[in-house]
Design a protein around this motif. Sequence first.
Motif, short mmCIF file in Angstrom:
data_model
loop_
_atom_site.label_atom_id
_atom_site.label_comp_id
_atom_site.label_asym_id
_atom_site.label_seq_id
_atom_site.Cartn_x
_atom_site.Cartn_y
_atom_site.Cartn_z
N TYR A 1 34.64 40.48 32.53
CA TYR A 1 34.72 41.78 31.87
C TYR A 1 33.83 42.80 32.59
CZ TYR A 1 36.93 39.36 28.00
OH TYR A 1 37.80 38.63 27.24
N LEU A 2 34.15 44.08 32.41
CA LEU A 2 33.24 45.14 32.85
C LEU A 2 32.04 45.12 31.91
CD1 LEU A 2 35.58 48.21 33.51
CD2 LEU A 2 34.72 46.52 35.16
N ASN A 3 30.87 45.56 32.40
CA ASN A 3 29.71 45.64 31.53
C ASN A 3 29.97 46.68 30.43
OD1 ASN A 3 28.56 48.31 32.23
ND2 ASN A 3 28.21 47.38 34.23
N ARG A 4 29.25 46.57 29.32
CA ARG A 4 29.51 47.41 28.14
C ARG A 4 29.49 48.91 28.43
NH1 ARG A 4 29.13 45.21 22.81
NH2 ARG A 4 28.72 42.98 22.91
N GLN A 5 28.51 49.35 29.21
CA GLN A 5 28.38 50.78 29.47
C GLN A 5 29.57 51.30 30.26
OE1 GLN A 5 24.84 51.90 31.57
NE2 GLN A 5 25.11 54.06 31.16
N LEU A 6 29.95 50.62 31.31
CA LEU A 6 31.08 51.04 32.12
C LEU A 6 32.38 50.91 31.32
CD1 LEU A 6 32.17 52.06 34.79
CD2 LEU A 6 32.13 49.70 35.64
N ALA A 7 32.52 49.85 30.54
CA ALA A 7 33.72 49.66 29.73
C ALA A 7 33.89 50.80 28.72
CB ALA A 7 33.67 48.32 29.02
N ALA A 8 32.79 51.28 28.16
CA ALA A 8 32.87 52.38 27.20
C ALA A 8 33.44 53.64 27.84
CB ALA A 8 31.49 52.68 26.61
N ALA A 9 33.22 53.83 29.13
CA ALA A 9 33.76 54.99 29.85
C ALA A 9 35.18 54.74 30.34
CB ALA A 9 32.86 55.33 31.03
N ILE A 10 35.51 53.52 30.71
CA ILE A 10 36.82 53.21 31.29
C ILE A 10 37.89 52.96 30.23
CG2 ILE A 10 38.07 51.55 32.75
CD1 ILE A 10 36.17 53.41 34.31
N ALA A 11 37.53 52.33 29.11
CA ALA A 11 38.51 51.97 28.08
C ALA A 11 39.36 53.15 27.61
CB ALA A 11 37.82 51.28 26.90
N PRO A 12 38.76 54.31 27.32
CA PRO A 12 39.61 55.42 26.86
C PRO A 12 40.59 55.90 27.93
CG PRO A 12 37.33 56.14 27.06
CD PRO A 12 37.35 54.66 27.25
N LEU A 13 40.20 55.80 29.20
CA LEU A 13 41.13 56.18 30.27
C LEU A 13 42.32 55.22 30.31
CD1 LEU A 13 38.62 57.01 33.15
CD2 LEU A 13 39.82 58.60 31.67
N LEU A 14 42.04 53.94 30.18
CA LEU A 14 43.12 52.95 30.18
C LEU A 14 44.04 53.17 28.98
CD1 LEU A 14 41.05 49.77 31.15
CD2 LEU A 14 42.57 51.11 32.64
N ASP A 15 43.46 53.49 27.81
CA ASP A 15 44.25 53.73 26.61
C ASP A 15 45.20 54.92 26.77
OD1 ASP A 15 42.97 51.62 25.41
OD2 ASP A 15 41.65 52.87 24.18
N LYS A 16 44.77 55.90 27.54
CA LYS A 16 45.59 57.09 27.76
C LYS A 16 46.54 56.93 28.95
CE LYS A 16 43.06 60.44 25.30
NZ LYS A 16 43.46 61.71 24.81
N GLY A 17 46.55 55.74 29.56
CA GLY A 17 47.47 55.49 30.66
C GLY A 17 47.01 56.06 31.99
N LYS A 18 45.75 56.42 32.10
CA LYS A 18 45.22 56.96 33.36
C LYS A 18 45.08 55.83 34.38
CE LYS A 18 44.37 61.04 31.53
NZ LYS A 18 45.11 62.22 31.85
N ALA A 19 45.32 56.15 35.62
CA ALA A 19 45.20 55.16 36.69
C ALA A 19 43.73 54.95 37.03
CB ALA A 19 45.95 55.63 37.93
N VAL A 20 43.32 53.67 37.07
CA VAL A 20 41.97 53.30 37.48
C VAL A 20 42.15 52.23 38.56
CG1 VAL A 20 39.75 52.35 36.77
CG2 VAL A 20 41.04 53.79 35.18
N ALA A 21 41.92 52.62 39.80
CA ALA A 21 42.08 51.67 40.91
C ALA A 21 40.93 50.70 40.91
CB ALA A 21 42.14 52.43 42.23
N SER A 22 41.22 49.46 41.28
CA SER A 22 40.18 48.43 41.35
C SER A 22 40.49 47.47 42.49
CB SER A 22 40.07 47.70 40.02
OG SER A 22 41.34 47.32 39.54
N SER A 23 39.43 46.84 43.00
CA SER A 23 39.63 45.90 44.11
C SER A 23 38.60 44.78 43.99
CB SER A 23 39.49 46.61 45.45
OG SER A 23 38.20 47.17 45.60
N PHE A 24 38.85 43.72 44.74
CA PHE A 24 38.03 42.51 44.71
C PHE A 24 37.25 42.39 46.01
CE2 PHE A 24 37.68 37.96 45.85
CZ PHE A 24 36.88 37.54 44.80
N ARG A 25 35.99 42.04 45.86
CA ARG A 25 35.14 41.73 47.02
C ARG A 25 34.35 40.48 46.69
NH1 ARG A 25 31.59 46.63 48.91
NH2 ARG A 25 30.39 45.74 47.25
N ALA A 26 34.47 39.49 47.50
CA ALA A 26 33.76 38.23 47.25
C ALA A 26 32.29 38.36 47.60
CB ALA A 26 34.37 37.11 48.06
#
Length: 120
Positions: free
Chosen positions: A95-120
């Motif tokens: 999961y994203l940490n709580r603080q970041l999730a609080a900012a990102i969750a409403p964007l996801l709910d509104k269908g906004k694009a949030v790009a993400s990538s993986f780095r080992a």
Amino acid sequence: MKSKVMTIANHLVKQGMSRSAAMVQAWITVKLRRIDTKTAGVTHGNRQNLLARLSRYSPEDITIKLQHEQDNAADKNAVQVIATVRRKGSAVMGYLNRQLAAAIAPLLDKGKAVASSFRA
């Protein structure tokens, strides 16, 4: 961009943050072109094995998706980090940490694009 800022700020105010602090946090979140963060909860269950297996694949074969888990009893803003390996399947990495999730969750709910990538 302005609608993203207001969406995040309004959500943070509902969480109890002052309007001015929420606006600052929202602008920072939106203006940053990239936020590097570690995934929380990676020690739960079999996720360490998942991460070890992911490191064997080329980054081009891995897709990361963020998904708001609205029915999470521990955190109503919980955002799952889901890894998909081409032609192999998907799994929740954590999961994203709580603080970041609080900012990102409403964007996801509104269908906004949030790009993400993986780095080992």
